[in-house]
Design a protein around this motif. Structure first.
Motif, PDB file in Angstrom:
ATOM      1  N   PRO A 530       9.060  39.855 -48.343  1.00 52.67           N
ATOM      2  CA  PRO A 530      10.133  39.790 -47.337  1.00 52.67           C
ATOM      3  C   PRO A 530      10.308  38.373 -46.796  1.00 52.67           C
ATOM      4  CG  PRO A 530       8.538  41.520 -46.817  1.00 52.67           C
ATOM      5  CD  PRO A 530       7.993  40.779 -47.989  1.00 52.67           C
ATOM      6  N   GLU A 531      11.544  38.023 -46.504  1.00 52.03           N
ATOM      7  CA  GLU A 531      11.819  36.684 -45.953  1.00 52.03           C
ATOM      8  C   GLU A 531      11.323  36.576 -44.518  1.00 52.03           C
ATOM      9  OE1 GLU A 531      15.798  35.215 -46.398  1.00 52.03           O
ATOM     10  OE2 GLU A 531      15.913  36.036 -48.438  1.00 52.03           O
ATOM     11  N   ASN A 532      11.077  35.352 -44.071  1.00 49.05           N
ATOM     12  CA  ASN A 532      10.692  35.057 -42.682  1.00 49.05           C
ATOM     13  C   ASN A 532       9.543  35.950 -42.192  1.00 49.05           C
ATOM     14  OD1 ASN A 532      12.826  33.306 -42.745  1.00 49.05           O
ATOM     15  ND2 ASN A 532      14.250  34.758 -41.802  1.00 49.05           N
ATOM     16  N   TYR A 533       8.555  36.137 -43.017  1.00 53.91           N
ATOM     17  CA  TYR A 533       7.468  37.073 -42.725  1.00 53.91           C
ATOM     18  C   TYR A 533       6.272  36.380 -42.068  1.00 53.91           C
ATOM     19  CZ  TYR A 533       4.056  40.802 -43.758  1.00 53.91           C
ATOM     20  OH  TYR A 533       3.105  41.778 -43.669  1.00 53.91           O
ATOM     21  N   PHE A 534       5.959  35.168 -42.517  1.00 54.27           N
ATOM     22  CA  PHE A 534       4.706  34.525 -42.088  1.00 54.27           C
ATOM     23  C   PHE A 534       4.917  33.523 -40.945  1.00 54.27           C
ATOM     24  CE2 PHE A 534       3.866  35.664 -46.560  1.00 54.27           C
ATOM     25  CZ  PHE A 534       2.740  36.446 -46.372  1.00 54.27           C
ATOM     26  N   ASP A 535       3.869  33.413 -40.092  1.00 57.39           N
ATOM     27  CA  ASP A 535       3.912  32.462 -38.969  1.00 57.39           C
ATOM     28  C   ASP A 535       3.230  31.142 -39.317  1.00 57.39           C
ATOM     29  OD1 ASP A 535       4.911  34.230 -36.627  1.00 57.39           O
ATOM     30  OD2 ASP A 535       3.427  35.440 -37.707  1.00 57.39           O
ATOM     31  N   ALA A 566       6.339  26.547 -53.917  1.00 54.43           N
ATOM     32  CA  ALA A 566       6.737  25.972 -52.615  1.00 54.43           C
ATOM     33  C   ALA A 566       8.038  26.630 -52.138  1.00 54.43           C
ATOM     34  CB  ALA A 566       6.905  24.459 -52.731  1.00 54.43           C
ATOM     35  N   GLN A 567       8.953  26.871 -53.079  1.00 51.60           N
ATOM     36  CA  GLN A 567      10.220  27.525 -52.710  1.00 51.60           C
ATOM     37  C   GLN A 567       9.967  28.954 -52.220  1.00 51.60           C
ATOM     38  OE1 GLN A 567      12.076  26.870 -56.520  1.00 51.60           O
ATOM     39  NE2 GLN A 567      13.330  25.167 -55.780  1.00 51.60           N
ATOM     40  N   GLY A 568       9.033  29.631 -52.905  1.00 51.04           N
ATOM     41  CA  GLY A 568       8.682  31.003 -52.506  1.00 51.04           C
ATOM     42  C   GLY A 568       8.074  31.011 -51.110  1.00 51.04           C
ATOM     43  N   CYS A 569       7.209  30.072 -50.822  1.00 49.07           N
ATOM     44  CA  CYS A 569       6.577  30.008 -49.496  1.00 49.07           C
ATOM     45  C   CYS A 569       7.630  29.718 -48.430  1.00 49.07           C
ATOM     46  CB  CYS A 569       5.502  28.903 -49.460  1.00 49.07           C
ATOM     47  SG  CYS A 569       4.086  29.291 -50.477  1.00 49.07           S
ATOM     48  N   TYR A 570       8.531  28.824 -48.765  1.00 50.38           N
ATOM     49  CA  TYR A 570       9.583  28.459 -47.800  1.00 50.38           C
ATOM     50  C   TYR A 570      10.338  29.709 -47.361  1.00 50.38           C
ATOM     51  CZ  TYR A 570      13.556  26.034 -45.755  1.00 50.38           C
ATOM     52  OH  TYR A 570      14.510  25.588 -44.882  1.00 50.38           O
ATOM     53  N   LYS A 571      10.690  30.493 -48.352  1.00 54.40           N
ATOM     54  CA  LYS A 571      11.475  31.704 -48.082  1.00 54.40           C
ATOM     55  C   LYS A 571      10.655  32.686 -47.219  1.00 54.40           C
ATOM     56  CE  LYS A 571      12.320  34.518 -51.612  1.00 54.40           C
ATOM     57  NZ  LYS A 571      12.146  35.934 -51.479  1.00 54.40           N
ATOM     58  N   ALA A 572       9.372  32.798 -47.511  1.00 59.39           N
ATOM     59  CA  ALA A 572       8.544  33.808 -46.838  1.00 59.39           C
ATOM     60  C   ALA A 572       8.086  33.377 -45.442  1.00 59.39           C
ATOM     61  CB  ALA A 572       7.336  34.128 -47.710  1.00 59.39           C
ATOM     62  N   LEU A 573       8.186  32.067 -45.143  1.00 55.04           N
ATOM     63  CA  LEU A 573       7.759  31.588 -43.815  1.00 55.04           C
ATOM     64  C   LEU A 573       8.900  31.698 -42.808  1.00 55.04           C
ATOM     65  CD1 LEU A 573       5.780  28.398 -44.887  1.00 55.04           C
ATOM     66  CD2 LEU A 573       4.820  30.294 -43.575  1.00 55.04           C
ATOM     67  N   LYS A 574       8.499  31.848 -41.541  1.00 51.29           N
ATOM     68  CA  LYS A 574       9.515  31.854 -40.474  1.00 51.29           C
ATOM     69  C   LYS A 574       9.942  30.420 -40.170  1.00 51.29           C
ATOM     70  CE  LYS A 574       7.611  35.866 -38.117  1.00 51.29           C
ATOM     71  NZ  LYS A 574       6.764  36.300 -37.014  1.00 51.29           N
ATOM     72  N   PRO A 575      11.170  30.206 -39.683  1.00 54.90           N
ATOM     73  CA  PRO A 575      11.546  28.856 -39.267  1.00 54.90           C
ATOM     74  C   PRO A 575      10.566  28.360 -38.205  1.00 54.90           C
ATOM     75  CG  PRO A 575      13.461  30.285 -39.332  1.00 54.90           C
ATOM     76  CD  PRO A 575      12.270  31.168 -39.549  1.00 54.90           C
ATOM     77  N   GLY A 576      10.183  27.111 -38.296  1.00 50.59           N
ATOM     78  CA  GLY A 576       9.235  26.535 -37.332  1.00 50.59           C
ATOM     79  C   GLY A 576       7.788  26.701 -37.765  1.00 50.59           C
ATOM     80  N   ALA A 577       7.542  27.523 -38.819  1.00 46.05           N
ATOM     81  CA  ALA A 577       6.148  27.740 -39.247  1.00 46.05           C
ATOM     82  C   ALA A 577       5.582  26.486 -39.900  1.00 46.05           C
ATOM     83  CB  ALA A 577       6.087  28.906 -40.221  1.00 46.05           C
ATOM     84  N   MET A 711      -0.238  28.387 -35.007  1.00 47.11           N
ATOM     85  CA  MET A 711       0.546  29.630 -35.098  1.00 47.11           C
ATOM     86  C   MET A 711       0.122  30.569 -33.961  1.00 47.11           C
ATOM     87  SD  MET A 711      -1.178  31.595 -38.348  1.00 47.11           S
ATOM     88  CE  MET A 711      -1.146  33.281 -37.749  1.00 47.11           C
ATOM     89  N   PRO A 712       0.986  31.488 -33.600  1.00 48.75           N
ATOM     90  CA  PRO A 712       0.638  32.364 -32.474  1.00 48.75           C
ATOM     91  C   PRO A 712      -0.502  33.308 -32.828  1.00 48.75           C
ATOM     92  CG  PRO A 712       2.722  33.013 -33.488  1.00 48.75           C
ATOM     93  CD  PRO A 712       2.309  31.745 -34.148  1.00 48.75           C
ATOM     94  N   LYS A 713      -1.342  33.605 -31.840  1.00 53.32           N
ATOM     95  CA  LYS A 713      -2.400  34.603 -32.042  1.00 53.32           C
ATOM     96  C   LYS A 713      -1.733  35.946 -32.368  1.00 53.32           C
ATOM     97  CE  LYS A 713      -6.704  36.069 -29.746  1.00 53.32           C
ATOM     98  NZ  LYS A 713      -7.376  36.700 -30.705  1.00 53.32           N
ATOM     99  N   GLY A 714      -2.340  36.642 -33.334  1.00 54.55           N
ATOM    100  CA  GLY A 714      -1.766  37.929 -33.731  1.00 54.55           C
ATOM    101  C   GLY A 714      -0.651  37.798 -34.753  1.00 54.55           C
ATOM    102  N   GLY A 715      -0.403  36.566 -35.205  1.00 54.71           N
ATOM    103  CA  GLY A 715       0.655  36.356 -36.204  1.00 54.71           C
ATOM    104  C   GLY A 715       0.151  36.625 -37.614  1.00 54.71           C
ATOM    105  N   ARG A 716       1.022  36.302 -38.587  1.00 59.08           N
ATOM    106  CA  ARG A 716       0.663  36.542 -39.991  1.00 59.08           C
ATOM    107  C   ARG A 716       0.528  35.213 -40.728  1.00 59.08           C
ATOM    108  NH1 ARG A 716       5.661  39.945 -40.271  1.00 59.08           N
ATOM    109  NH2 ARG A 716       5.098  42.070 -39.697  1.00 59.08           N
ATOM    110  N   ALA A 717      -0.528  35.117 -41.531  1.00 56.43           N
ATOM    111  CA  ALA A 717      -0.782  33.866 -42.256  1.00 56.43           C
ATOM    112  C   ALA A 717      -0.772  34.103 -43.761  1.00 56.43           C
ATOM    113  CB  ALA A 717      -2.135  33.296 -41.842  1.00 56.43           C
ATOM    114  N   LEU A 718      -0.496  33.028 -44.491  1.00 52.28           N
ATOM    115  CA  LEU A 718      -0.415  33.108 -45.957  1.00 52.28           C
ATOM    116  C   LEU A 718      -1.289  32.041 -46.601  1.00 52.28           C
ATOM    117  CD1 LEU A 718       1.012  33.870 -48.714  1.00 52.28           C
ATOM    118  CD2 LEU A 718       2.724  32.135 -48.133  1.00 52.28           C
ATOM    119  N   ASP A 719      -1.989  32.409 -47.669  1.00 49.97           N
ATOM    120  CA  ASP A 719      -2.609  31.416 -48.552  1.00 49.97           C
ATOM    121  C   ASP A 719      -2.205  31.785 -49.980  1.00 49.97           C
ATOM    122  OD1 ASP A 719      -4.099  29.816 -50.166  1.00 49.97           O
ATOM    123  OD2 ASP A 719      -5.947  29.942 -48.986  1.00 49.97           O
ATOM    124  N   PRO A 720      -1.242  31.035 -50.566  1.00 45.22           N
ATOM    125  CA  PRO A 720      -0.736  31.417 -51.894  1.00 45.22           C
ATOM    126  C   PRO A 720      -1.705  31.110 -53.033  1.00 45.22           C
ATOM    127  CG  PRO A 720       0.352  29.434 -51.135  1.00 45.22           C
ATOM    128  CD  PRO A 720      -0.523  29.901 -49.996  1.00 45.22           C
TER     129      PRO A 720
END
Ligand SMILES: C[S@@+](CC[C@H](N)C(=O)[O-])C[C@H]1O[C@@H](n2cnc3c(N)ncnc32)[C@H](O)[C@@H]1O
Length: 767
Positions: A530-535, A566-577, A711-720
């Motif tokens: 999903p887009e804009n998923y990770f903080d 990198a393009q995939g991560c961009y899509k999956a991260l929220k703006p400002g992440a 990132m905010p506490k309780g947020g979602r993180a990614l390691d591709p």
């Protein structure tokens, strides 16, 4: 008996071996001996002593004896410099006690020490040398590539015999024979003086070092990052044209903010890319594997347009040497560091260099010792400096020039300067310190040094300064053209994710507490996420061809895959992440020109990464310098050599690039959240040479821990590039979910296992 016969007899009876002389060798030897007969010859005793010294030196027969001297000296605080070591070696090899005593007394005046060292003078006796050599003839110890299908024992004898014949008379007698242009009037005993006479242009020292400053004032006068980049690129091109070959170019880059963003690291990366790749050359040399590189790339990157990509062009330019990170203090915040960027010009030059040992011009350019550095091989079978097993002498002009730097005592660097700059992470250094170091370490006495916006030191150190004012902001075409040039058309294509969706179904997902472990290829997994998923995200990607799990045919294929992810991560991260990306500019061959060791160099992976992330839409906000401590030592070790050109520092840091998906969140002040330098030991769990950790390249937990402040506490993180799941363990208890994607099943399982143990340990602590 003629001279030829008596030399053969003398040689064979001294060594107790008989030599088989091939017909071509005999044909070459006969006229040389006739030539020698017309000149004054050394006595048999003298030439035999020289042969013994030659064998000692070629086979390093005295290594153990010399090692004892060094060890004893070191135990008493005496470390010999390069020259002193040479004198000690020569004294041992020629069995010359008084030369040894002289060398030791010059190096130290410590009472008792000189006597103690002199008592350790125990060179091999002539009988021992001969016995050692005969052992090598009968059972050579190091065959390696030298052997081929040759009868190696006889080759060793032939090589030693050539040196023996050379020692029959003074060197000039032999040089006058081998050098077809010899003239008594212009003869120089020192090779480099002779070469300087022959090719004065090679020795021009008009401009051997350029040092330029890039600072806020320069950026302000340019007005934008694009204008600044264009001005600096123009400066790089001019420098490449005007610097003497093998000269150096350095930029001191101070913290610069443009439109609210610190762009110090971005301009640094862009200079690295441009400096290395700006010169497009239609290279005709046989080593250039254009066709193969094209076909490998096309099969990996099917949408590449070969007309635009122009695989027939090789990209040349400066050789990247290093970036010194200079922070105000060990605890300074991110963004406060200055960078000292260093390049060397190694431009292909086909000027034929005669053999430094015998001075023949019968040499051939067999290959390049490294890209841009022409290497020659002497074809004279009678040369005194053939290899142990009789290969022609190999040498390059660059090596000769470096040797000259050693011989020039006036250019010696004070040991404090070498020690002070032995690491490429520094604190409390100013531009004045850096200028002085560059002058001392990268130019010779008498050289011309060009300064751009940099003050000349108060002590000229014997150099001539050519002051040019600051970098010219009016210079330069737009830098945009460079970023659209064929180099980038080979991988940086706008369309993304080419892989078929069929494979995506092979993805496995397993959840354990805050860990979501995905087994699959990130390029595909992220396409469907999903887009804009990770903080926030943090990772350490595979470094091109560094490990068993990271193999690509060439750098273009690697960069293509990294761009898609990198393009995939961009899509999956929220703006400002924020996305933290750990990468290392390590040594390897990018396989964009040649596949052999000659293509080995410091890869500019960080600069490629900054460019592909920009193309994916990210902004670079800075880079944290992960200081790994004093590891990977040997490369910077200078063996007591305090001459310019030999002072490569220890490479002790890696990048943690800080990317942001725009628009940046105003409230995240990266400089207060992050340090400029992060000191952390690499994870190495080795027992008897075996890796007991289960993964070959985990990062230390301190790296993913950085994300907690971003990132905010309780947020979602990614390691591709999840590996063993260090990120999930670091963020457990902070992030509600950490998604680690790992394509290797073995690491996927390992990450789950380690996370489970981690949870048990943390639960036990809590209860
Ligand atoms: C440098 S390691 C990461 C190590 C990790 N940070 C840790 O601490 O264990 C890179 C990992 O990326 C994995 N990898 C490489 N290409 C991948 C891809 N396209 N998708 C997912 N994983 C990949 C490799 O198998 C390797 O385990």
């Amino acid at each position: 008996m003629n001279l030829q016969q008596s030399l053969v007899q003398e040689f064979e009876s001294l060594l107790g071996a008989s030599v088989h002389f091939p017909q071509e060798y005999k044909v070459a030897l006969a006229p040389l001996c006739e030539h020698l007969e017309a000149h004054a010859l050394r006595t048999p005793t003298e030439r035999q002593a020289r042969l013994i010294a030659h064998i000692n030196s070629k086979f390093n027969v005295n290594r153990d004896g010399i090692a004892k001297v060094y060890a004893h000296a070191a135990s008493r605080g005496l470390v010999f410099n390069f020259h002193e070591k040479n004198l000690i070696q020569a004294a041992f090899d020629s069995g010359d006690q008084s030369a040894f005593e002289e060398a030791i007394s010059k190096a130290s005046s410590k009472e008792g020490l000189v006597d103690a060292l002199c008592r350790l003078f125990a060179p091999a006796s002539p009988a021992e040398t001969i016995s050692y050599f005969r052992g090598e003839v009968e059972a050579p110890s190091k065959l390696r590539a030298e052997q081929g299908d040759r009868a190696i024992g006889n080759e060793a004898l032939l090589s030693a015999f050539s040196a023996f014949v050379f020692s029959a008379a003074d060197q000039e007698v032999l040089h006058s024979y081998f050098d077809s242009t010899y003239s008594a009037e212009t003869y120089e005993r020192a090779f480099w003086l002779q070469l300087r006479q022959l090719h004065p242009q090679l020795y021009s020292r008009e401009r051997t070092l350029d040092i330029a400053k890039i600072d806020q004032e320069l950026a302000d006068s340019c007005g934008s990052l694009e204008e600044l980049r264009s001005a600096v690129f123009a400066h790089v091109s001019t420098s490449y044209q005007e610097l003497e070959n093998h000269g150096h170019l350095a930029y001191w880059i101070e913290p610069i903010v443009v439109e609210g963003r610190n762009i110090t690291w971005e301009i640094c990366s862009d200079i690295m890319l441009f400096a290395e790749k700006h010169d497009e050359v239609k290279l005709k040399n046989a080593y250039f594997r254009a066709k193969q590189i094209e076909s490998e790339t096309v099969s990996h990157v099917p949408d590449v347009d070969v007309g635009q990509a122009r695989f027939d062009l090789a990209n040349e330019g400066f050789t990247y040497k290093d970036t010194f990170v200079c922070a105000p203090s060990p605890t300074s915040p991110a963004g406060s560091e200055s960078l000292l960027l260093l390049f060397q010009k190694n431009k292909r030059d086909e000027t034929i260099i005669p053999c430094p040992a015998c001075r023949t011009r019968d040499v051939h350019g067999n290959s390049y010792s490294s890209l841009g550095v022409r290497s020659w091989e002497c074809r004279n079978s009678l040369c005194p400096d053939r290899s142990k097993y009789n290969r022609g002498k190999r040498y390059s002009f660059k090596a000769i020039l470096m040797q000259e730097a050693i011989d020039e005592v006036e250019s010696y660097i004070p040991p404090e300067s070498v020690r002070k700059w032995s690491r490429d992470v520094q604190t409390e250094r100013t531009i004045y310190d850096a200028t002085e170091m560059l002058i001392r370490h990268y130019s010779l006495h008498g050289d011309g040094v060009a300064l751009f916006g940099v003050d000349a030191p108060s002590d000229s150190l014997g150099r001539r300064f050519l002051s040019h004012g600051r970098i010219n902001t009016a210079d330069g075409n737009s830098s945009a053209g460079f970023f659209e040039s064929p180099w980038f058309q080979r991988y940086a294509l706008p369309s993304s994710a080419q892989e078929s969706k069929e494979n995506a179904s092979s993805t496995t997902i397993q959840r354990l507490g805050s860990l979501t472990m995905v087994c699959g290829n990130s390029a595909m997994v992220l396409q469907d996420w999903p887009e804009n998923y990770f903080d926030g995200a943090v990772t350490s990607p595979p470094y091109f061809n560094a490990r068993e799990y990271s193999q690509w045919p060439n750098i273009y294929c690697y960069l293509r895959d990294m761009l898609i992810i990198a393009q995939g991560c961009y899509k999956a991260l929220k703006p400002g992440a924020v996305y933290l990306y750990n990468i290392f500019d390590y040594f390897d061959n990018e396989r964009s020109v040649v596949f052999s060791a000659m293509g080995d160099k410091r890869l500019i992976l960080s600069a490629y990464t900054v460019d592909i992330f920009r193309r994916a839409g990210f902004h670079l906000s800075g880079s944290i310098t992960w200081d790994k401590g004093d590891i990977e030592g040997k490369r910077g070790f200078n063996a007591g050599n305090f001459s310019p050109y030999y002072q490569a520092p220890f490479n002790c840091w890696e990048h943690v690039l800080v990317f942001v998906k725009p628009p940046a969140v105003e409230t995240t002040d990266l400089s207060s959240a992050l340090p400029a330098i992060l000191r952390a030991q690499p994870v190495i769990k080795m027992v008897k040479g075996q890796n007991t950790y289960g993964h070959t390249a985990p990062f230390p937990i301190e790296l993913p821990n950085l994300l907690r402040a971003l990132m905010p506490k309780g947020g979602r993180a990614l390691d591709p590039f999840g590996g063993s799941g260090t990120t999930a363990r670091a963020l457990d208890g902070y992030a509600a979910e950490t998604v680690c994607i790992e394509q290797k099943e073995e690491y996927f399982e390992l990450a789950l296992k380690l996370f489970d143990s981690h949870r048990m340990a943390t639960t036990n602590v809590a209860t």
